[in-house]
Enzyme design. Structure first.
Site, PDB file in Angstrom:
ATOM      1  N   THR A 138      38.348   7.871  -5.212  1.00  0.00           N
ATOM      2  CA  THR A 138      39.665   7.505  -4.697  1.00  0.00           C
ATOM      3  C   THR A 138      40.686   7.633  -5.825  1.00  0.00           C
ATOM      4  O   THR A 138      40.582   6.929  -6.832  1.00  0.00           O
ATOM      5  CB  THR A 138      39.658   6.071  -4.153  1.00  0.00           C
ATOM      6  OG1 THR A 138      38.629   5.955  -3.160  1.00  0.00           O
ATOM      7  CG2 THR A 138      40.995   5.721  -3.530  1.00  0.00           C
ATOM      8  N   LEU A 170      32.636   4.867   2.628  1.00  0.00           N
ATOM      9  CA  LEU A 170      31.426   4.050   2.705  1.00  0.00           C
ATOM     10  C   LEU A 170      31.754   2.571   2.866  1.00  0.00           C
ATOM     11  O   LEU A 170      32.670   2.050   2.236  1.00  0.00           O
ATOM     12  CB  LEU A 170      30.571   4.233   1.455  1.00  0.00           C
ATOM     13  CG  LEU A 170      30.090   5.638   1.109  1.00  0.00           C
ATOM     14  CD1 LEU A 170      29.073   5.573  -0.019  1.00  0.00           C
ATOM     15  CD2 LEU A 170      29.504   6.333   2.318  1.00  0.00           C
ATOM     16  N   ARG A 171      30.957   1.903   3.681  1.00  0.00           N
ATOM     17  CA  ARG A 171      30.992   0.446   3.770  1.00  0.00           C
ATOM     18  C   ARG A 171      29.762  -0.081   3.051  1.00  0.00           C
ATOM     19  O   ARG A 171      28.637   0.331   3.373  1.00  0.00           O
ATOM     20  CB  ARG A 171      30.972  -0.004   5.229  1.00  0.00           C
ATOM     21  CG  ARG A 171      32.141   0.464   6.069  1.00  0.00           C
ATOM     22  CD  ARG A 171      31.853   0.235   7.545  1.00  0.00           C
ATOM     23  NE  ARG A 171      30.705   1.020   7.985  1.00  0.00           N
ATOM     24  CZ  ARG A 171      30.020   0.774   9.104  1.00  0.00           C
ATOM     25  NH1 ARG A 171      30.352  -0.257   9.869  1.00  0.00           N
ATOM     26  NH2 ARG A 171      28.991   1.538   9.434  1.00  0.00           N
ATOM     27  N   LYS A 224      42.341   8.189   2.239  1.00  0.00           N
ATOM     28  CA  LYS A 224      41.554   7.017   1.845  1.00  0.00           C
ATOM     29  C   LYS A 224      42.449   5.811   1.561  1.00  0.00           C
ATOM     30  O   LYS A 224      42.174   4.698   2.032  1.00  0.00           O
ATOM     31  CB  LYS A 224      40.696   7.342   0.622  1.00  0.00           C
ATOM     32  CG  LYS A 224      39.877   6.166   0.086  1.00  0.00           C
ATOM     33  CD  LYS A 224      38.855   5.675   1.100  1.00  0.00           C
ATOM     34  CE  LYS A 224      38.085   4.457   0.617  1.00  0.00           C
ATOM     35  NZ  LYS A 224      37.207   4.730  -0.513  1.00  0.00           N
ATOM     36  N   ASN A 228      42.571   2.271   3.678  1.00  0.00           N
ATOM     37  CA  ASN A 228      42.336   0.972   3.054  1.00  0.00           C
ATOM     38  C   ASN A 228      43.560   0.070   3.155  1.00  0.00           C
ATOM     39  O   ASN A 228      43.438  -1.149   3.328  1.00  0.00           O
ATOM     40  CB  ASN A 228      41.921   1.152   1.593  1.00  0.00           C
ATOM     41  CG  ASN A 228      40.447   1.486   1.460  1.00  0.00           C
ATOM     42  OD1 ASN A 228      39.709   1.474   2.422  1.00  0.00           O
ATOM     43  ND2 ASN A 228      40.019   1.782   0.245  1.00  0.00           N
ATOM     44  N   GLY A 273      39.841 -15.783   7.575  1.00  0.00           N
ATOM     45  CA  GLY A 273      38.945 -16.333   6.567  1.00  0.00           C
ATOM     46  C   GLY A 273      39.476 -16.208   5.161  1.00  0.00           C
ATOM     47  O   GLY A 273      40.691 -16.246   4.925  1.00  0.00           O
ATOM     48  N   CYS A 280      37.272  -1.826  -3.839  1.00  0.00           N
ATOM     49  CA  CYS A 280      38.108  -0.819  -3.178  1.00  0.00           C
ATOM     50  C   CYS A 280      39.477  -1.347  -2.765  1.00  0.00           C
ATOM     51  O   CYS A 280      40.482  -0.988  -3.356  1.00  0.00           O
ATOM     52  CB  CYS A 280      37.375  -0.256  -1.960  1.00  0.00           C
ATOM     53  SG  CYS A 280      36.031   0.865  -2.371  1.00  0.00           S
ATOM     54  N   LYS A 283      42.210  -2.936  -5.506  1.00  0.00           N
ATOM     55  CA  LYS A 283      42.741  -2.004  -6.503  1.00  0.00           C
ATOM     56  C   LYS A 283      43.391  -0.795  -5.847  1.00  0.00           C
ATOM     57  O   LYS A 283      44.341  -0.222  -6.388  1.00  0.00           O
ATOM     58  CB  LYS A 283      41.659  -1.618  -7.508  1.00  0.00           C
ATOM     59  CG  LYS A 283      40.460  -0.855  -6.968  1.00  0.00           C
ATOM     60  CD  LYS A 283      40.557   0.637  -7.192  1.00  0.00           C
ATOM     61  CE  LYS A 283      39.288   1.353  -6.786  1.00  0.00           C
ATOM     62  NZ  LYS A 283      39.410   2.823  -6.857  1.00  0.00           N
ATOM     63  N   LYS A 343      31.047  -9.601  -0.105  1.00  0.00           N
ATOM     64  CA  LYS A 343      30.659  -9.490   1.293  1.00  0.00           C
ATOM     65  C   LYS A 343      29.140  -9.554   1.350  1.00  0.00           C
ATOM     66  O   LYS A 343      28.459  -9.333   0.347  1.00  0.00           O
ATOM     67  CB  LYS A 343      31.168  -8.186   1.916  1.00  0.00           C
ATOM     68  CG  LYS A 343      30.610  -6.931   1.281  1.00  0.00           C
ATOM     69  CD  LYS A 343      31.034  -5.670   2.028  1.00  0.00           C
ATOM     70  CE  LYS A 343      30.382  -5.577   3.379  1.00  0.00           C
ATOM     71  NZ  LYS A 343      30.671  -4.301   4.064  1.00  0.00           N
TER      72      LYS A 343
END
Length: 494
Positions: A138, A170-171, A224, A228, A273, A280, A283, A343
């Site tokens: 990125t 990607l996750r 990307k 995001n 939450g 990712c 930044k 996460k």
């Protein structure tokens, strides 16, 4: 605009190209392993000897479900290897994927491009024949065009070397699935030849019907960061609504469910939450703002300042609510902090809201004990002053306040009655809106979450270990079954 078609079309395009992947962090290791699974000969390259040694021995140096098994399968075919030798990589590959990190610069919102520039130039200087470099990192818009000219100037191959951009989506926790079965592919190219090569290498995936967007280099870079930024905005939006709900004693959970029924909005990323973190989103939205200001378009993305600020306030508000549950002061209060990774299904603690909140509570004088099933080692590396528990039982024993910070299945599926037998005071802050609120209140817990009315302790006394027939050592059974210069070191790409 695509250029140089006349001479690049004649460049070598093999039916089964050999692939190198530069950078073997999260993105690079995953990409190398998955490309080998697709049938290609793949060579991963990195300056970090420890990473290379781990991967060559069959060990993934980070937590990602399914990747260790995929590595075993790929290594058993003999198609995958790893090296620290850039010269070997330059001679080996027809297509070179750049998967190095672009972290935030210290003291700035800008992306640090030293690593991607070092990787591209070091590789290009040793490429002697037709080849394609494909950036996946990125980067700020304009980076790909700059690198394309630079590598073609440096390389002995000259204009027989081209560069394209193919951003990753990607996750963490789903990286293998997202690599082998992505929801879309984006090809940023400046030549027809580069597009042909990318279509060839991704043919097994494209044959599944995966959509592909072919664009210029600049658009591919923006995809990307735009994605995001949108996700970060949606997360911060529902958390902003949680702030309003707290002011009027409304329920942001019900609000989110009502919004989710609107097809124009949808329910994904509308769970209130603690907010977003990781390597990712934080930044990337900051680097996007910085680059937009450089281009004179800063006003167009100024809203991202508020997105970032809302996200930061979630952490402060979580600390406030823990303090309220503790009776107004955190000094000496025993707190079970459940989670350190940003996460679940990840050991990534970069800009982790969970770890940040635990550290803030510790700084206020609380007796914090952190437990995370996978991220303990990384958490200790960042905050060695934070005590870590080896199990959920150890973390919960004697706690006066429990705070859920990362929604691991182990925490979501633990029985509140069992946990109540361990703690000194049954008071829980569900900072991820992931627990069964009714189940906890029925088990005698004072339950609180962000953006919802407070459920105080029921009138019944706190159940003791005698009243709840569960021994501490049985806690593991009380979960339901299941979600020419010295090279610059290359950090892992998120």
């Amino acid at each position: 605009m695509r250029t140089d078609t006349h001479h690049l079309t004649a460049a070598r395009v093999t039916a089964t190209p050999r692939i190198t992947v530069v950078g073997t962090g999260y993105l690079g290791a995953t990409h190398a392993i998955c490309m080998a699974q697709l049938g290609y000969e793949v060579l991963g390259v990195d300056v970090d000897t420890a990473k290379i040694d781990a991967l060559r021995s069959g060990r993934v140096p980070f937590h990602e479900p399914g990747l260790p098994e995929a590595l075993d399968q790929a290594m058993s075919t003999g198609r995958l290897d790893f090296t620290t030798d850039f010269s070997r990589a330059a001679q080996f590959g027809d297509i070179h994927f750049l998967c190095v990190g672009t972290p935030q610069k210290p003291g700035s919102q800008a992306a640090d491009l030293r690593f991607v520039e070092a990787a591209a130039t070091q590789l290009a200087a040793q490429i002697t024949g037709p080849a394609l470099i494909v950036g996946k990192s990125t980067v700020p818009v304009g980076t790909a065009a700059m690198l394309r000219e630079r590598v073609r100037t440096l390389s002995p191959a000259g204009r027989a070397l081209d560069l394209a951009w193919n951003p990753e989506f990607l996750r963490e926790g789903f990286a293998v699935q997202d690599t082998l079965h992505p929801d879309r592919l984006v090809f940023g190219v400046a030549s027809t030849w580069a597009e042909q090569v990318l279509r060839g290498v991704y043919r097994p995936i494209l044959e599944e019907g995966t959509p592909v967007v072919v664009s210029d280099l600049a658009t591919s870079e923006l995809v990307k960061v735009a994605a995001n930024s949108f996700l970060a905005t949606k997360i911060s939006y529902i958390n902003a609504m949680a702030e309003v709900c707290e002011a009027v004693d409304a329920d942001v959970g019900d609000l989110a469910r009502a919004l989710a029924h609107d097809d124009r909005i949808g329910g994904r990323f509308l769970r209130p939450g603690l907010g977003f973190g990781g390597g990712c989103l934080p930044k990337d939205i900051r680097a996007f703002q910085h680059r937009a200001r450089e281009l004179g378009a800063g006003a167009a993305v100024r809203f991202l300042e508020d997105v970032d600020a809302i996200n930061a306030r979630r952490r402060s508000r979580t600390v406030e609510l823990v303090r309220e549950l503790a009776g107004g002061s955190l000094l000496g209060v025993r707190i079970a902090a459940l989670g350190a990774a940003f996460k679940p299904d990840s050991d990534d603690v970069r800009d982790s809201p969970a770890l940040d909140v635990a550290h803030r509570l510790h700084r206020e004088g609380a007796d914090v004990v952190v437990y995370d099933p996978e991220a303990a080692e990384n958490a200790h590396r960042v905050h060695p002053d934070l005590p870590l528990a080896a199990s959920l039982t150890e973390a919960m024993r004697g706690a006066q306040v429990t705070v859920l910070l990362t929604e691991w299945d182990e925490f979501r599926e633990a029985r509140p009655e069992s946990l109540a037998a361990l703690v000194a005071e049954p008071r829980v802050l569900d900072a991820r809106d992931a627990l069964d609120a009714r189940g906890y209140t029925r088990a005698g817990w004072a339950y609180r979450t962000l953006g919802r009315p407070f459920a105080p302790v029921p009138s019944a006394a706190h159940p003791t270990s005698a009243a709840v027939a569960v021994r501490e050592e049985e806690l593991e059974l009380c979960t339901a079954a299941a979600e020419d210069a010295e090279p610059v070191p290359l950090p892992a790409e998120p």
